[in-house]
Write an enzyme that holds these catalytic residues in place. Structure first.
Site, PDB file in Angstrom:
ATOM      1  N   TRP A 108       0.815  -1.211   0.000  1.00 31.08           N
ATOM      2  CA  TRP A 108       0.000   0.000   0.000  1.00 31.08           C
ATOM      3  C   TRP A 108       0.853   1.268   0.000  1.00 31.08           C
ATOM      4  O   TRP A 108       0.553   2.224  -0.713  1.00 31.08           O
ATOM      5  CB  TRP A 108      -0.983  -0.021   1.168  1.00 31.08           C
ATOM      6  CG  TRP A 108      -2.033  -1.069   0.956  1.00 31.08           C
ATOM      7  CD1 TRP A 108      -2.218  -2.217   1.670  1.00 31.08           C
ATOM      8  CD2 TRP A 108      -3.003  -1.107  -0.105  1.00 31.08           C
ATOM      9  NE1 TRP A 108      -3.242  -2.956   1.131  1.00 31.08           N
ATOM     10  CE2 TRP A 108      -3.738  -2.299   0.048  1.00 31.08           C
ATOM     11  CE3 TRP A 108      -3.305  -0.250  -1.161  1.00 31.08           C
ATOM     12  CZ2 TRP A 108      -4.776  -2.658  -0.820  1.00 31.08           C
ATOM     13  CZ3 TRP A 108      -4.337  -0.597  -2.021  1.00 31.08           C
ATOM     14  CH2 TRP A 108      -5.054  -1.788  -1.841  1.00 31.08           C
ATOM     15  N   ASP A 178      -1.299   6.961   6.500  1.00 37.72           N
ATOM     16  CA  ASP A 178      -2.351   6.108   5.963  1.00 37.72           C
ATOM     17  C   ASP A 178      -2.753   5.147   7.080  1.00 37.72           C
ATOM     18  O   ASP A 178      -2.003   4.243   7.445  1.00 37.72           O
ATOM     19  CB  ASP A 178      -1.812   5.342   4.759  1.00 37.72           C
ATOM     20  CG  ASP A 178      -2.834   4.390   4.141  1.00 37.72           C
ATOM     21  OD1 ASP A 178      -3.883   4.154   4.769  1.00 37.72           O
ATOM     22  OD2 ASP A 178      -2.569   3.865   3.037  1.00 37.72           O
ATOM     23  N   LYS A 202     -12.863  -1.454   7.194  1.00 33.00           N
ATOM     24  CA  LYS A 202     -12.118  -2.448   7.962  1.00 33.00           C
ATOM     25  C   LYS A 202     -12.476  -2.402   9.446  1.00 33.00           C
ATOM     26  O   LYS A 202     -12.798  -3.425  10.041  1.00 33.00           O
ATOM     27  CB  LYS A 202     -10.617  -2.242   7.761  1.00 33.00           C
ATOM     28  CG  LYS A 202     -10.194  -2.356   6.289  1.00 33.00           C
ATOM     29  CD  LYS A 202      -8.718  -2.071   6.098  1.00 33.00           C
ATOM     30  CE  LYS A 202      -8.337  -2.006   4.628  1.00 33.00           C
ATOM     31  NZ  LYS A 202      -8.475  -3.289   3.929  1.00 33.00           N
TER      32      LYS A 202
END
Length: 365
Positions: A108, A178, A202
């Site tokens: 990511w 992030d 999530k």
């Protein structure tokens, strides 16, 4: 295969939603607040939805102790969208032109690094690619720039199962975090980062809304090419409603925040999350069949990756675990192996049942 009961869903996202939240949403689906319609069917600018929107922001500020120095934006486009929005809004702050530093510790952060190259100089200040993204590079090896607008890092790498134990020290430079896969899973000092961002799918609720927490003085510097939907200052001025917002996702996020508050807030859920992770890692460490390959200091509490030492058993492991109601344990295609995502809504019982199954499978293998 179909089930006549709730499964234990170990998917990395969209992920498990608290059953209590799902039941409330189901009960309110046809008639929200006595309006005779669902929350999806009412105006996003009407007083009822605006009251919901403001309450959702207040609850998030409470949960994360977000100071008034930081704006909360509820946007669309996911983390991938912010991979473009962040450089377009912040890179102009570079001392010698658009530039940013990146700590690349997994798939990511690597995606963020590559996307930023379209808008300026993206400098890889550190990388653990040579170690197959199983660790975080030693702080002494980082090569931070003097003229970068900001330093970007991914607090938890969902695919590799690597997590920063603390907010990294970047010598006082502007930090962008992030937190897509560990938002609201432990206490975080918001003042230490200029920007925090992550999707809801999530640890909060279903996919559709992306939370961006940005220090107010960092807005208003966007590149001329920035699409209006990615311009933070414009979105802040319109209460994240420059376009029609993801109303149902915001409503569900609000229910998720209420659920977290009822659990005792972030401090309480963090203790529960650590307990779940400890149980699973302790089992893996004593196993003769399974192994975790991440450096212990950087093991994710949210995404526990593991491999069967004899991978000839992989297919049977997945088939039997699925039949037992332990679903979505296959690792990401980029990493292989297995992965158990144990986010906020995964109960301790789910981890205990998983360990019991894995222990039994090991005996029979």
């Amino acid at each position: 295969m179909t089930f006549d009961r709730r499964i234990f869903n170990f998917a990395a996202g969209p992920a498990t939603v608290p059953e209590e939240v799902l039941k409330q949403a189901a009960a309110e689906m046809l008639n929200w607040q006595g309006l005779g319609a669902s929350v999806m069917e009412i105006s996003h600018r009407g007083k009822e939805f605006m009251a919901l929107y403001e309450e959702t922001l207040r609850d998030l500020r409470t949960l994360m102790s977000i100071p008034e120095t930081h704006e909360i934006l509820l946007l669309q486009g996911g983390g991938i969208g912010q991979n473009a929005a962040i450089p377009m809004n912040l890179m102009p702050l570079g001392k010698n032109g658009p530039k940013a530093d990146f700590l690349v510790t997994g798939i990511w952060s690597e995606k963020s690094f590559k996307e930023a190259q379209k808008y300026g100089v993206a400098h890889q200040a550190a990388s653990s690619a040579a170690e197959k993204f199983n660790t975080i590079p030693a702080r002494s090896s980082w090569q931070l720039s003097d003229d970068a607008a900001y330093v970007h890092y991914c607090a938890n790498e969902t695919i590799g199962g690597v997590e920063f134990p603390d907010i990294p020290d970047v010598d006082g430079k502007l930090l962008v975090a992030d937190i897509s896969s560990n938002i609201l899973t432990k206490e975080m000092d918001i003042s230490q980062c200029g920007v925090w961002f992550g999707g809801a799918q999530k640890n909060i609720g279903p996919s559709g809304v992306t939370i961006v927490i940005v220090r107010k003085d960092l807005m208003g510097h966007s590149m001329k090419i920035t699409p209006s939907i990615w311009d933070w200052s414009l979105q802040a001025a319109t209460q994240s409603m420059h376009n029609t917002p993801p109303t149902f996702a915001i409503y569900m996020a609000g229910l998720g925040f209420k659920w977290l508050l009822k659990q005792g807030g972030v401090k309480a859920i963090a203790q529960r999350n650590q307990e779940k992770a400890n149980l699973l890692y302790d089992f893996l460490d004593q196993s003769s069949l399974y192994e975790n390959r991440v450096t212990k200091a950087y093991r994710s509490r949210m995404n526990v990756t593991f491999f069967l030492k004899d991978e000839n058993f992989n297919a049977e492991f997945l088939a039997q675990s699925h039949a037992a109601g332990l679903v979505a344990l296959r690792g990401h295609k980029a990493a292989g192996g297995m992965r158990a995502s144990i986010y906020n809504a995964m109960p301790l019982a789910g981890v205990q049942v998983l360990i019991e199954f894995m222990r039994d499978f090991e005996r029979r293998a």
